[in-house]
Motif scaffolding. Sequence first.
Motif, PDB file in Angstrom:
ATOM      1  N   ASP A 304      23.722  -3.565  14.810  1.00 35.61           N
ATOM      2  CA  ASP A 304      23.877  -4.952  14.403  1.00 35.61           C
ATOM      3  C   ASP A 304      25.308  -5.422  14.632  1.00 35.61           C
ATOM      4  OD1 ASP A 304      24.570  -6.863  11.795  1.00 35.61           O
ATOM      5  OD2 ASP A 304      22.639  -7.286  12.739  1.00 35.61           O
ATOM      6  N   ASN A 305      25.494  -6.724  14.654  1.00 36.33           N
ATOM      7  CA  ASN A 305      26.816  -7.283  14.955  1.00 36.33           C
ATOM      8  C   ASN A 305      27.794  -7.184  13.796  1.00 36.33           C
ATOM      9  OD1 ASN A 305      28.575  -8.506  16.754  1.00 36.33           O
ATOM     10  ND2 ASN A 305      28.132 -10.557  15.972  1.00 36.33           N
ATOM     11  N   LYS A 306      27.339  -6.772  12.610  1.00 37.37           N
ATOM     12  CA  LYS A 306      28.215  -6.796  11.438  1.00 37.37           C
ATOM     13  C   LYS A 306      28.670  -5.413  10.996  1.00 37.37           C
ATOM     14  CE  LYS A 306      26.070 -11.065   9.765  1.00 37.37           C
ATOM     15  NZ  LYS A 306      25.304 -11.707   8.666  1.00 37.37           N
ATOM     16  N   VAL A 307      28.570  -4.421  11.867  1.00 38.70           N
ATOM     17  CA  VAL A 307      28.969  -3.060  11.481  1.00 38.70           C
ATOM     18  C   VAL A 307      30.046  -2.555  12.448  1.00 38.70           C
ATOM     19  CG1 VAL A 307      26.819  -2.488  10.311  1.00 38.70           C
ATOM     20  CG2 VAL A 307      26.997  -2.143  12.778  1.00 38.70           C
ATOM     21  N   GLU A 308      31.060  -3.356  12.686  1.00 37.29           N
ATOM     22  CA  GLU A 308      32.060  -3.020  13.694  1.00 37.29           C
ATOM     23  C   GLU A 308      32.817  -1.746  13.346  1.00 37.29           C
ATOM     24  OE1 GLU A 308      34.498  -6.446  14.135  1.00 37.29           O
ATOM     25  OE2 GLU A 308      33.030  -7.533  15.361  1.00 37.29           O
ATOM     26  N   ALA A 309      33.207  -1.579  12.083  1.00 41.09           N
ATOM     27  CA  ALA A 309      33.979  -0.394  11.698  1.00 41.09           C
ATOM     28  C   ALA A 309      33.143   0.869  11.878  1.00 41.09           C
ATOM     29  CB  ALA A 309      34.447  -0.532  10.248  1.00 41.09           C
ATOM     30  N   GLU A 310      31.892   0.826  11.448  1.00 44.17           N
ATOM     31  CA  GLU A 310      31.014   1.988  11.603  1.00 44.17           C
ATOM     32  C   GLU A 310      30.785   2.308  13.077  1.00 44.17           C
ATOM     33  OE1 GLU A 310      30.578  -0.611   9.734  1.00 44.17           O
ATOM     34  OE2 GLU A 310      29.654  -0.153   7.798  1.00 44.17           O
ATOM     35  N   ARG A 311      30.611   1.263  13.877  1.00 41.41           N
ATOM     36  CA  ARG A 311      30.404   1.447  15.317  1.00 41.41           C
ATOM     37  C   ARG A 311      31.616   2.102  15.957  1.00 41.41           C
ATOM     38  NH1 ARG A 311      29.914  -3.969  17.428  1.00 41.41           N
ATOM     39  NH2 ARG A 311      28.021  -4.045  16.196  1.00 41.41           N
ATOM     40  N   ALA A 312      32.799   1.686  15.564  1.00 42.09           N
ATOM     41  CA  ALA A 312      34.035   2.250  16.116  1.00 42.09           C
ATOM     42  C   ALA A 312      34.163   3.729  15.772  1.00 42.09           C
ATOM     43  CB  ALA A 312      35.237   1.469  15.600  1.00 42.09           C
ATOM     44  N   GLU A 313      33.914   4.079  14.531  1.00 42.38           N
ATOM     45  CA  GLU A 313      34.029   5.481  14.124  1.00 42.38           C
ATOM     46  C   GLU A 313      32.964   6.340  14.803  1.00 42.38           C
ATOM     47  OE1 GLU A 313      34.187   5.987   9.923  1.00 42.38           O
ATOM     48  OE2 GLU A 313      36.051   4.840   9.687  1.00 42.38           O
ATOM     49  N   PHE A 314      31.776   5.790  14.965  1.00 47.40           N
ATOM     50  CA  PHE A 314      30.712   6.518  15.662  1.00 47.40           C
ATOM     51  C   PHE A 314      31.142   6.843  17.094  1.00 47.40           C
ATOM     52  CE2 PHE A 314      26.870   6.356  18.371  1.00 47.40           C
ATOM     53  CZ  PHE A 314      26.183   7.433  17.843  1.00 47.40           C
ATOM     54  N   ALA A 315      31.732   5.863  17.794  1.00 47.24           N
ATOM     55  CA  ALA A 315      32.201   6.085  19.163  1.00 47.24           C
ATOM     56  C   ALA A 315      33.291   7.143  19.212  1.00 47.24           C
ATOM     57  CB  ALA A 315      32.711   4.778  19.754  1.00 47.24           C
ATOM     58  N   LEU A 316      34.207   7.082  18.290  1.00 42.61           N
ATOM     59  CA  LEU A 316      35.304   8.065  18.250  1.00 42.61           C
ATOM     60  C   LEU A 316      34.780   9.463  17.938  1.00 42.61           C
ATOM     61  CD1 LEU A 316      37.835   5.761  16.412  1.00 42.61           C
ATOM     62  CD2 LEU A 316      38.181   6.718  18.699  1.00 42.61           C
ATOM     63  N   ASP A 317      33.781   9.557  17.077  1.00 42.73           N
ATOM     64  CA  ASP A 317      33.180  10.865  16.778  1.00 42.73           C
ATOM     65  C   ASP A 317      32.521  11.458  18.029  1.00 42.73           C
ATOM     66  OD1 ASP A 317      33.857  11.291  14.101  1.00 42.73           O
ATOM     67  OD2 ASP A 317      32.226   9.994  13.399  1.00 42.73           O
ATOM     68  N   LEU A 318      31.838  10.623  18.799  1.00 42.02           N
ATOM     69  CA  LEU A 318      31.250  11.092  20.052  1.00 42.02           C
ATOM     70  C   LEU A 318      32.332  11.622  20.987  1.00 42.02           C
ATOM     71  CD1 LEU A 318      28.601   8.297  20.828  1.00 42.02           C
ATOM     72  CD2 LEU A 318      28.122  10.666  20.208  1.00 42.02           C
ATOM     73  N   ALA A 319      33.427  10.893  21.094  1.00 44.62           N
ATOM     74  CA  ALA A 319      34.510  11.311  21.986  1.00 44.62           C
ATOM     75  C   ALA A 319      35.140  12.621  21.524  1.00 44.62           C
ATOM     76  CB  ALA A 319      35.571  10.215  22.064  1.00 44.62           C
ATOM     77  N   ARG A 320      35.215  12.828  20.231  1.00 46.20           N
ATOM     78  CA  ARG A 320      35.761  14.099  19.723  1.00 46.20           C
ATOM     79  C   ARG A 320      34.894  15.275  20.142  1.00 46.20           C
ATOM     80  NH1 ARG A 320      37.582  14.088  13.486  1.00 46.20           N
ATOM     81  NH2 ARG A 320      35.380  13.620  13.227  1.00 46.20           N
ATOM     82  N   ARG A 321      33.619  15.012  20.427  1.00 51.03           N
ATOM     83  CA  ARG A 321      32.712  16.080  20.845  1.00 51.03           C
ATOM     84  C   ARG A 321      32.656  16.205  22.371  1.00 51.03           C
ATOM     85  NH1 ARG A 321      29.271  13.710  16.782  1.00 51.03           N
ATOM     86  NH2 ARG A 321      27.715  13.100  18.340  1.00 51.03           N
ATOM     87  N   GLY A 322      33.591  15.542  23.061  1.00 52.32           N
ATOM     88  CA  GLY A 322      33.680  15.687  24.507  1.00 52.32           C
ATOM     89  C   GLY A 322      32.948  14.637  25.304  1.00 52.32           C
ATOM     90  N   ARG A 323      32.415  13.609  24.640  1.00 54.20           N
ATOM     91  CA  ARG A 323      31.663  12.573  25.340  1.00 54.20           C
ATOM     92  C   ARG A 323      32.604  11.488  25.869  1.00 54.20           C
ATOM     93  NH1 ARG A 323      26.642  14.067  26.504  1.00 54.20           N
ATOM     94  NH2 ARG A 323      25.825  11.938  26.286  1.00 54.20           N
ATOM     95  N   ARG A 324      32.231  10.920  27.009  1.00 55.80           N
ATOM     96  CA  ARG A 324      32.967   9.776  27.551  1.00 55.80           C
ATOM     97  C   ARG A 324      32.205   8.534  27.106  1.00 55.80           C
ATOM     98  NH1 ARG A 324      34.786  10.426  33.635  1.00 55.80           N
ATOM     99  NH2 ARG A 324      32.558  10.723  33.879  1.00 55.80           N
ATOM    100  N   VAL A 325      32.839   7.712  26.249  1.00 55.89           N
ATOM    101  CA  VAL A 325      32.144   6.628  25.548  1.00 55.89           C
ATOM    102  C   VAL A 325      32.704   5.278  25.972  1.00 55.89           C
ATOM    103  CG1 VAL A 325      31.472   5.717  23.293  1.00 55.89           C
ATOM    104  CG2 VAL A 325      31.883   8.181  23.572  1.00 55.89           C
ATOM    105  N   ALA A 326      31.806   4.346  26.273  1.00 53.51           N
ATOM    106  CA  ALA A 326      32.192   2.956  26.506  1.00 53.51           C
ATOM    107  C   ALA A 326      31.699   2.126  25.331  1.00 53.51           C
ATOM    108  CB  ALA A 326      31.603   2.438  27.810  1.00 53.51           C
ATOM    109  N   VAL A 327      32.627   1.510  24.624  1.00 52.16           N
ATOM    110  CA  VAL A 327      32.270   0.571  23.564  1.00 52.16           C
ATOM    111  C   VAL A 327      32.170  -0.805  24.206  1.00 52.16           C
ATOM    112  CG1 VAL A 327      32.974  -0.500  21.399  1.00 52.16           C
ATOM    113  CG2 VAL A 327      33.379   1.941  21.776  1.00 52.16           C
ATOM    114  N   VAL A 328      30.979  -1.377  24.153  1.00 51.01           N
ATOM    115  CA  VAL A 328      30.687  -2.614  24.882  1.00 51.01           C
ATOM    116  C   VAL A 328      30.903  -3.814  23.973  1.00 51.01           C
ATOM    117  CG1 VAL A 328      28.941  -3.889  26.161  1.00 51.01           C
ATOM    118  CG2 VAL A 328      29.028  -1.394  26.314  1.00 51.01           C
ATOM    119  N   SER A 329      31.708  -4.737  24.466  1.00 48.87           N
ATOM    120  CA  SER A 329      32.025  -5.944  23.723  1.00 48.87           C
ATOM    121  C   SER A 329      31.726  -7.145  24.598  1.00 48.87           C
ATOM    122  CB  SER A 329      33.509  -5.926  23.329  1.00 48.87           C
ATOM    123  OG  SER A 329      33.877  -7.098  22.635  1.00 48.87           O
ATOM    124  N   GLY A 330      31.449  -8.285  23.995  1.00 53.82           N
ATOM    125  CA  GLY A 330      31.319  -9.505  24.777  1.00 53.82           C
ATOM    126  C   GLY A 330      32.690 -10.074  25.094  1.00 53.82           C
ATOM    127  N   GLY A 331      32.748 -10.933  26.104  1.00 50.21           N
ATOM    128  CA  GLY A 331      34.015 -11.583  26.444  1.00 50.21           C
ATOM    129  C   GLY A 331      35.113 -10.597  26.741  1.00 50.21           C
TER     130      GLY A 331
END
Length: 505
Positions: A304-331
């Motif tokens: 959902d559009n209202k969970v930006e902080a959770e989304r950011a931490e989720f992406a960083l957790d993936l990267a800590r496990r060796g994943r290459r992550v693209a966080v997609v934003s509009g504009g």
Amino acid sequence: MSNVNATGRLYGVGLGPGDPSLMTVRAVEVIAEADVVAYHSARHGRSIARSIAAKHLRADHVEEALVYPVTTETTDHPGGYRGAMEEFYTEAAARLAAHLDAGRTVAVLAEGDPLFYGSYMHMHKRLADRYPTEVIPGVTSVSAAAARLGTPLAEGEEVLTILPGTLPEEELTARLASTDCAVVMKLGRTFPTVRRAIERSGRLDEARYVERATMAGERTGQLADVEPESVPYFSVAVLPSRIDAPAVVRELGEVVVVGTGPAGPLWLTPETRGALAAADDLVGYTTYLDRVPVRLGQLRHGSDNKVEAERAEFALDLARRGRRVAVVSGGDPGVFAMATAVLEAASQDAYKDVPVRVLPGLTAANAAAARAGAPLGHDYATLSLSDRLKPWEVIAERLRAAAAADLVLALYNPGSRSRTWQVGKARDLLLEHRSADTPVVLGRDVGGAQESVRIVRLGDLDPAEVDMRTILIVGSSQTRVVRRGDGEEIVWTPRRYPESPRAES
């Protein structure tokens, strides 16, 4: 075999990548039928094309050796290299035309495919409109290289890009970053530049090298291991299909925050395309993720559009496990979007070692302004009317300050189903400083299927016509609206400002 009662026939004969056994049956037939066999060579006189077709040449064939005046060396021709080559091609075409006029059949031999970076095409352009002509396609070096590597070149919806290594480094880098699969030709002296471009595009690990595919002296391997001094002209760099490619094991991945622009693929930068294609995981608001093409093997994590902080931490957790992550934003991710949320989370001790990059995107204000003309041609301020993360009193104070300074205003997040009064309040506040005739651009879904761009007076701005997909650009006292000859209105703000600004009331 000559027919002196009519003009001869011209053939462009593709010979394939080098191995004579890869010539097509039709190529062999045409050479057998020809009166004249022509081929290009450097001044040393050795022709690769002739060597491929050698066993099919007869003693009674008339051979026309088309010897380049220059290859990589300098020339004193008054037109420079290009002038010398144009003169050569014109003279060579005249030699072949003399045979054709005499009724002889002429076969011009070409390595690979005649119309794929081949010398034959220069004869074709000069002769094909004057004589009956047939082009015999051949196996290209691109296909041969993929076959020798034994790996798919492109699969499914992947896009294959063919590039000459003679392009400028910046152009190569941009194109390599933005495509799925690629082959770079014409290496030799360009190899150092090509290697740097591949490395700068972040794709050196996947790049392969093929030299003299199907010919004597063939060599393949990882491009990163190749010594530049050893690279001949007849070699290619290959970025093969990413689908089902061996997984790269990393101790630590990375997070790249990317902006998709205001709409679809036409608004993406080459760098952003590359980052999206290279990612193991895509993380973002589902609406924005839907703008990104689905790729096999790539995981998508919508929210959902209202969970930006959770989304950011989720992406960083993936990267800590060796994943290459693209966080997609509009504009643009740095304009009221995900870059701040990711960087804020990345500043925590738990994520300080995770690499984070932010790639710019086209923001809504620039997109709407371009559609309307040039309302942002002078100083302007960008504000969000959303009071979800800051009090309305702060928004109102900033609106007054920007209006009093006579700045053009780009207003983001003007309204939504739960925020319906802010646009009206902002309009009334601005009318305390601006004329009711001040032009306002309403840009909705710019770049999308429901795009609408209108120009209204500030006094006529109707909040009911504004939603979350709309951006407002409010002009300054200097902003002008002009109706062009085609009836369309354009709005623009002059770059020159009066020395004594007139106060608006």
